[in-house]
Each structure stands twice: as structure tokens, then as C-alpha cells.
Design a protein around this motif. Structure first.
Motif, mmCIF file in Angstrom:
data_model
loop_
_atom_site.group_PDB
_atom_site.id
_atom_site.type_symbol
_atom_site.label_atom_id
_atom_site.label_comp_id
_atom_site.label_asym_id
_atom_site.label_seq_id
_atom_site.Cartn_x
_atom_site.Cartn_y
_atom_site.Cartn_z
ATOM 1 N N VAL A 165 0.832 -1.207 0.000
ATOM 2 C CA VAL A 165 0.000 0.000 0.000
ATOM 3 C C VAL A 165 0.866 1.256 0.000
ATOM 4 O O VAL A 165 0.644 2.184 -0.795
ATOM 5 C CB VAL A 165 -0.946 0.012 1.224
ATOM 6 C CG1 VAL A 165 -1.738 1.321 1.275
ATOM 7 C CG2 VAL A 165 -1.898 -1.173 1.169
ATOM 8 N N ILE A 166 1.872 1.305 0.879
ATOM 9 C CA ILE A 166 2.738 2.479 0.969
ATOM 10 C C ILE A 166 3.672 2.561 -0.237
ATOM 11 O O ILE A 166 3.810 3.613 -0.867
ATOM 12 C CB ILE A 166 3.545 2.455 2.284
ATOM 13 C CG1 ILE A 166 2.611 2.611 3.485
ATOM 14 C CG2 ILE A 166 4.607 3.560 2.290
ATOM 15 C CD1 ILE A 166 3.303 2.433 4.833
ATOM 16 N N GLY A 167 4.318 1.446 -0.569
ATOM 17 C CA GLY A 167 5.295 1.446 -1.658
ATOM 18 C C GLY A 167 4.688 1.847 -2.989
ATOM 19 O O GLY A 167 5.284 2.628 -3.747
ATOM 20 N N CYS A 168 3.511 1.326 -3.306
ATOM 21 C CA CYS A 168 2.858 1.686 -4.574
ATOM 22 C C CYS A 168 2.418 3.147 -4.574
ATOM 23 O O CYS A 168 2.514 3.837 -5.597
ATOM 24 C CB CYS A 168 1.666 0.767 -4.824
ATOM 25 S SG CYS A 168 2.132 -0.918 -5.294
ATOM 26 N N TYR A 169 1.960 3.649 -3.428
ATOM 27 C CA TYR A 169 1.627 5.067 -3.325
ATOM 28 C C TYR A 169 2.854 5.924 -3.626
ATOM 29 O O TYR A 169 2.774 6.895 -4.398
ATOM 30 C CB TYR A 169 1.095 5.377 -1.923
ATOM 31 C CG TYR A 169 0.866 6.845 -1.669
ATOM 32 C CD1 TYR A 169 -0.355 7.435 -1.955
ATOM 33 C CD2 TYR A 169 1.891 7.657 -1.161
ATOM 34 C CE1 TYR A 169 -0.567 8.798 -1.732
ATOM 35 C CE2 TYR A 169 1.690 9.006 -0.935
ATOM 36 C CZ TYR A 169 0.464 9.572 -1.224
ATOM 37 O OH TYR A 169 0.274 10.918 -1.022
ATOM 38 N N LEU A 170 3.985 5.573 -3.029
ATOM 39 C CA LEU A 170 5.212 6.348 -3.235
ATOM 40 C C LEU A 170 5.637 6.333 -4.696
ATOM 41 O O LEU A 170 6.077 7.354 -5.239
ATOM 42 C CB LEU A 170 6.332 5.782 -2.360
ATOM 43 C CG LEU A 170 6.130 5.880 -0.838
ATOM 44 C CD1 LEU A 170 7.211 5.100 -0.112
ATOM 45 C CD2 LEU A 170 6.116 7.332 -0.384
#
Length: 341
Positions: free
Chosen positions: A212-217
Motif C-alpha cells: 500500500v505504501i510502496g505503490c503510493y510512493l
């Protein structure tokens, strides 16, 4: 010292002297060497125990993956009870496809970990589930394969989620056993909705879960190089699938803490883990805080969200020059830390 479930297996080691066996997610790195006289393979979904196991017994005996795929059939399989019953259901479906006709599927675990409830799920294998032994507040159950087996396909267990957060909409793939399966947790949402634009460079998502965080970044700033890391093979699988779904170029690394992470990062962003199995465990995050400085360039910053009751602020202040409380709710705290000189 072996864990209580492994000690229970050793009490019944004569079971493993006949046929070919597979151990699934043992909580000990040396249970295979303790059962050295048996024909045993070991399947790991957690990199820490897998990595330790390679040094305690024949490395060829061990497999690290989100799911087990083998042309070889086993006479018996032993699953160590996972925290999630949904993960256990998936493991049972995977393991029956690895059993010979009339093979045995066993489940071992602690009473407080829900072993009795988990044993009821063995009826997916055969009508009769028997308790083999109980000791040290643990139990060992067995069922014999009687029902029709279908080939295991991990995609049948993947769940897809449309994430809407901080002005972005994207897709995430999740599997049972991955943190907050099928949803975005409140802490991660707090982090992303208060995250400033990050400086261009390499960015690390530590304890990435489904990504979730990595793809957002990666979507927020495509010029950044995003690295995601997690101890769980299930999380690594999902983070890769999530990256593919969003057509972002990321690197996903299986790692015990930071030990397989290389290079420097301009930013590290994390909603770090604090559970191991059925036990509450802060050691992974504490080790991460102690060691993350060496992975940050200058200038470099850390954004960390955690349950408010977890008193990480003192640890952070010992390691970083500046520690800022960016946002706090009744349940979560979000910290921004600048790299110590």
C-alpha cells in the motif's frame, strides 16, 4: 530451546520415521536437524526462520515461498498453526495438493493460539480429525486425506482492493496472512494523508505488507526508486503483484529486518510490524530504529507511524537529530525524523 509446538513434535518423532514429510512454517530453525533421521522437507513463508534454518540443516531441505509447489508428493504434512485462520485455510488447500492419496495432514500449535478451532478446519481433508497428543499447553491433530483434491492456484486466494488515499486511487493485491488483509489500516492511511512530497531519490518502504505504501510512493513520484521489503513471502508476493497492477517499477526484497537491504535512501517510510506469530513482539521495530540511520543519506528522513501506546519516541530521539510528532490521534502517532549527523 525448541518452541513448545516443536517439543510436542519431538515427543511423537516416531511418526516421521516412515515416509516423506513436509513441515510448514516451523517456529524453530533447527527442528529439521532434530528430526535428522527422518525424510523431511521444510516450507517457510517467513524469511527470518528460513534464513536461520539454512545454517542449522541441509539447505536443500528448505524452501522459501508464498506457496509450495512440488512434483513430489508427501506421505504427511505438518502445519504449524498460523495466527490467521484464513491463512490456515489457504495452507490446507495448498498442502492437500502435495499429499499422496490417503496421506496425513497434521496441525500443531499452542492452545492460546487457537489450535482447537484450527483443527476443525482439517475436516476439509477428511471427515475424521483425531488428537494425536497434547502437552506443554499445545496440541497435535491429524486428518487422513479422503476428499477429492484440486490443484492449488494461489490466484484463487488473491483479494484485490481499490485504495483511495491522499488524492490517489490504485489497486492492491492481498493474500490471507498479510497484514490487514483486504483493507487499508488506519495507521497507514494517517501516514499517507500527512506525508509531504519526498525528495527525489531512493525510497524504502520497510515492512511493506501488500504494498500500500510502496505503490503510493511510486505513483506519487515516478522519478523515485522505490524499494519494498518484508519478512513474509506472502507480503513479497503481494507487493510484486500490486506493483504490476499499478504498472510501477519497484524492487521488492525479502529480508529479516534490514539485513538484505543495500544502499542509501533519501527517505524511509514505514508502518512497522510489532507482532510475531501469536506473540506481541517489538524487537523487529526496535532493531530497525537502531540501525536505519546507516541506510539514510544526507539529508535523509524517516517517516514512521505506530500505535500510540508504543513508546518509540525515546528510541527515535536517541538515534536522530530531530524528531517531530507530525500528527497524533487517539490510536496512532506519526513521527518525522531527520538523519543524525
Amino acid at each position: 530451546m525448541l518452541s513448545a509446538p516443536s517439543q510436542l513434535l519431538l515427543r511423537n518423532q516416531e511418526v516421521f520415521n516412515s515416509g516423506r514429510w513436509l513441515l510448514v512454517n516451523p517456529t524453530d530453525s533447527h527442528i529439521a536437524s532434530e528430526l535428522a533421521s527422518a525424510d523431511i522437507q521444510v516450507f517457510h513463508q517467513y524469511f527470518d526462520v528460513y534464513q536461520q534454518s539454512l545454517h542449522s540443516s541441509n539447505p536443500d531441505k528448505h524452501t522459501f515461498s508464498a506457496y509450495f509447489s512440488s512434483d513430489c508428493e508427501f506421505d504427511g504434512v505438518v502445519i504449524y498453526m498460523p495466527k490467521s485462520k484464513e491463512q490456515l485455510k489457504m495452507l490446507i488447500a495448498n498442502m492437500v495438493s502435495c499429499l499422496k492419496p490417503s496421506g496425513h495432514l497434521m496441525l500443531v500449535g499452542e492452545n492460546k493460539g487457537g489450535i482447537k478451532g484450527g483443527a476443525k478446519l482439517l475436516t476439509a481433508v477428511g471427515e475424521t480429525v483425531n488428537k494425536v497428543d497434547s502437552a506443554r499447553h499445545c496440541a497435535l491433530f491429524v486428518a487422513q486425506l479422503e476428499k477429492k483434491v484440486t490443484a492449488f492456484d494461489v490466484t484463487n486466494w488473491e483479494k484485490y482492493l481499490d485504495v483511495e488515499v491522499a488524492g490517489l486511487t490504485y489497486k492492491i493485491c492481498s493474500l490471507p496472512g498479510v497484514f490487514n488483509h483486504g483493507a487499508v489500516d488506519v495507521g497507514t492511511r494517517l501516514l499517507l494523508e500527512n506525508l509531504p512530497d519526498l525528495a527525489n531519490g531512493r525510497v524504502l518502504d520497510f515492512g511493506c505488507g501488500a504494498g500500500v505504501i510502496g505503490c503510493y510512493l511510486a505513483l506519487k513520484n515516478p522519478s523515485n526508486t522505490v524499494v519494498m521489503t518484508d519478512v513474509s513471502a506472502l507480503a513479497v508476493h503481494c507487493a510484486k503483484r500490486s506493483s504490476d497492477l499499478n504498472q510501477v517499477n519497484t524492487e521488492v526484497v525479502a529480508s529479516n529486518g534490514l539485513d538484505k537491504v543495500t544502499g542509501k535512501f533519501s527517505s524511509v517510510v514505514t508502518n512497522p510490524p510489532f507482532h510475531t506469530g501469536i506473540q506481541t513482539d517489538y524487537s523487529v521495530t526496535e532493531s530497525f530504529i537502531q540501525g536505519v540511520n546507516q541506510y539514510l543519506g544526507r539529508p535523509g528522513s524517516l517517516f514512521l507511524v505506530a500505535n500510540r501506546f508504543l513508546r518509540y519516541s525515546d528510541l527515535l530521539e536517541k538515534r536522530f537529530k530531530v524528531v517531530e510528532l507530525v500528527e497524533q490521534t487517539s490510536k496512532f502517532s506519526l513521527y518525522h525524523c531527520n538523519r543524525a549527523s
